[in-house]
Design an enzyme around this catalytic site. Structure first.
Site, short mmCIF file in Angstrom:
data_model
loop_
_atom_site.label_atom_id
_atom_site.label_comp_id
_atom_site.label_asym_id
_atom_site.label_seq_id
_atom_site.Cartn_x
_atom_site.Cartn_y
_atom_site.Cartn_z
N GLU A 289 -15.79 -17.24 12.02
CA GLU A 289 -15.14 -17.35 10.70
C GLU A 289 -13.66 -17.70 10.77
OE1 GLU A 289 -16.03 -13.89 8.37
OE2 GLU A 289 -18.18 -14.01 8.77
N ASN A 330 -18.83 -20.21 14.86
CA ASN A 330 -19.73 -19.70 13.83
C ASN A 330 -18.97 -19.55 12.52
OD1 ASN A 330 -22.39 -18.65 13.31
ND2 ASN A 330 -21.51 -16.58 13.22
N HIS A 365 -25.49 -16.71 4.66
CA HIS A 365 -25.69 -15.52 3.83
C HIS A 365 -25.77 -16.03 2.39
CE1 HIS A 365 -25.06 -12.81 7.14
NE2 HIS A 365 -23.96 -13.46 7.47
N GLU A 395 -27.28 -16.57 10.72
CA GLU A 395 -27.27 -15.24 10.13
C GLU A 395 -27.96 -15.22 8.77
OE1 GLU A 395 -23.41 -13.40 10.08
OE2 GLU A 395 -22.82 -14.24 12.02
N ASP A 397 -29.69 -14.52 5.50
CA ASP A 397 -30.34 -13.52 4.66
C ASP A 397 -30.16 -13.97 3.22
OD1 ASP A 397 -27.63 -12.82 4.31
OD2 ASP A 397 -27.80 -10.94 5.41
C1 XIL Z 1 -21.73 -7.43 9.90
C2 XIL Z 1 -22.72 -6.40 10.37
O1 XIL Z 1 -24.00 -6.80 9.97
C3 XIL Z 1 -22.39 -5.06 9.79
O2 XIL Z 1 -23.23 -4.07 10.33
C4 XIL Z 1 -20.94 -4.71 10.07
O3 XIL Z 1 -20.61 -3.51 9.43
C5 XIL Z 1 -20.03 -5.80 9.60
O4 XIL Z 1 -20.41 -7.04 10.19
N1 XIL Z 1 -20.75 -12.39 9.35
C6 XIL Z 1 -20.80 -12.11 10.69
C7 XIL Z 1 -21.33 -10.83 11.17
O5 XIL Z 1 -20.48 -12.98 11.51
O6 XIL Z 1 -20.70 -10.37 12.32
C8 XIL Z 1 -21.28 -9.77 10.10
O7 XIL Z 1 -21.97 -8.64 10.58
C9 XIL Z 1 -21.87 -10.28 8.81
C10 XIL Z 1 -21.11 -11.48 8.31
#
Ligand code: XIL
Length: 475
Positions: A289, A330, A365, A395, A397
């Site tokens: 990020e 990422n 996400h 990632e 969801d």
């Molecule tokens: C999140 C985890 O899922 C949580 O358990 C933690 O509290 C915070 O981080 N983007 C990312 C991940 O790259 O590392 C993040 O993971 C979610 C968003």
């Protein structure tokens, strides 16, 4: 002019009985035992020999030719053959045969020339004691002109291999019954959700703690899984000693962190962690990020103290630490064309020009109330593919908490969104990995209302799971 070729199948004979299968007798060689398992006792022709299953498809099984007729020699054997009937079925049309006991009878059975797909089967209705012996079947093959091979079926473009991954929380492996199995059964890649982040691995300056992460990585590797190293440099989940200035002063005794000090902390962290896992983790999210939605760099300790060059410096250290590791950047919110995606494109292009990057991760996400369009996902992936890097969905969801309607409607919308993302990936050969951020709604960083994953909180598959599979297979 059509020239008929005769292919004589080498002396093969078999015995077919129905419903019980009997073995062949005196000097007659049966087909392999496995061939006799079919209960209907049917025989088909494939590749110029008799087998008990399958169909002979013109142009494939027989290399561009197809049989127009088949000759078989049959006879009955056994003591109770009175009333026994044998039937030959060619292209679904049955013909009654009248084999004798003791001597062979030859039948020539023609197939309909107009049919492209030809099948041949022999069936016997008889008592247990009567056997049908089939000897020396002769396929009358005809060169492709008479029976043209089937027209190629319009099929979707072949889909490249897309590996399926999931983020896993190590504590859940023991805390949630079935969680480990679910992952091991369905996924080939694991991303540790938090266990490889800097606050976990370097809780005190220069003191690395690999105990839990090692257990997790070793467990995955022993299960035959690949591990994604997530993540080396991230503005979040940095250890307190690094981000809390007073703690930093106390712990380091060196006063404020300046650019050089932070650069050396970053390089040391990257090098130590990557080398520790060399051979076990091949692929790293080196920087996570780095950008904001408007395309500018994301503020945080790395940017604020080092400047935007921290990104390139991180990749440079990673390349030097383990030269054959795959290095990824990422990003969140860059999966569709927008300002962030534009800025990311430029950044990746610069890193690629220096040979520092191998893959780009799109987190995905998604809020189900504002889903990305399939076209937008696909065109964005296609654009990044031109950079010559691998593309990963890292990632995914899909939060359904803001959708109206009941659970079934919500899950249907969610399935479509997962399906679209997987389809987009399947249409872009550079997209080689698809990872969901968790597996089950029982454990998600978004909270229980979100229900964002392909398995429900009882670990049962949701519509999203089937949609995901369909999408990965080409939609
Ligand atoms: C999140 C985890 O899922 C949580 O358990 C933690 O509290 C915070 O981080 N983007 C990312 C991940 O790259 O590392 C993040 O993971 C979610 C968003």
């Amino acid at each position: 002019m059509t020239r008929a070729l005769r292919l004589v199948v080498p002396l093969v004979a078999l015995s077919v009985a129905w419903p019980n299968v009997a073995s062949a007798a005196g000097g007659v060689r049966p087909l392999p035992a496995s061939g006799f398992t079919e209960r209907a006792g049917s025989v088909s022709v494939s590749g110029g020999r008799l087998v008990l299953r399958g169909r002979a498809a013109a142009g494939t099984a027989m290399s561009g030719t197809s049989f127009e007729a088949v000759s078989v020699r049959v006879r009955f054997a056994g003591r109770r053959c009175r009333g026994a009937r044998a039937m030959a079925v060619v292209n679904g049309r049955a013909r009654v045969l009248q084999p004798r006991r003791g001597s062979w009878r030859t039948y020539r059975l023609a197939s309909a020339p107009s049919l492209r797909r030809r099948t041949f089967a022999l069936r016997l209705r008889a008592g247990h004691r009567c056997r049908l012996l089939v000897r020396r079947p002769v396929l009358h093959l005809v060169a492709g002109r008479t029976f043209a091979p089937p027209a190629p079926r319009p099929s979707p473009a072949p889909v490249h291999t897309i590996e399926l991954g999931a983020a896993i929380a190590w504590r859940n492996v023991s805390a949630i019954p079935g969680y480990a199995d679910l992952f091991l059964r369905h996924f080939s890649h694991m991303t540790p959700e938090n266990e490889l982040k800097m606050n976990a691995l370097q809780p005190r300056r220069d003191t690395f703690d690999f105990v839990e992460a090692d257990r997790m990585v070793d467990w995955a590797v022993a299960g035959g899984k690949q591990v994604r190293g997530h993540t080396l440099v991230f503005k979040h989940q940095t250890p307190g000693w690094l981000t809390n200035p007073s703690l930093t002063d106390q712990l380091t005794g060196e006063g404020d962190l300046d650019r050089d000090k932070l650069l050396s902390i970053m390089r040391k962290h990257i090098t130590t962690v990557m080398r520790h896992y060399a051979g076990r983790i091949r692929e790293w999210d080196v920087v996570n990020e780095p950008l904001r939605p408007d395309g500018s760099y994301n503020p945080g300790i790395w940017l604020d103290t080092i400047g935007p060059e921290y990104v390139e410096e991180a990749f440079r250290s990673a390349r030097a630490a383990v030269p054959d590791a795959r290095l990824c950047l990422n990003e969140i919110g860059a999966e569709v064309p927008n300002r962030l995606a534009d800025a990311l494109f430029g950044l990746v292009e610069r890193l690629k020009a220096q040979g520092l990057i191998d893959c780009v991760g799109f987190q995905m996400h998604v809020n189900a109330a504002t889903p990305p369009a399939l076209d937008a996902l696909q065109s964005n992936l296609q654009r990044f593919a031109t950079l010559g890097v691998d593309l990963h969905v890292t990632e995914m969801d899909v939060n359904v908490s803001q959708l109206p309607g009941g659970t079934a409607e919500k899950f249907a919308v969610q399935a479509r969104i997962f399906g679209d993302a997987a389809t987009a990936c399947s249409r872009v050969p550079a997209c080689t990995r698809f990872t969901t951020w968790g597996t089950t709604d029982a454990s998600t960083w978004l909270g229980p209302e979100a229900q964002p994953l392909p398995f429900d909180d009882a670990l049962a598959p949701k519509p999203a799971w089937a949609a995901l599979q369909r999408g990965l297979a080409g939609g």
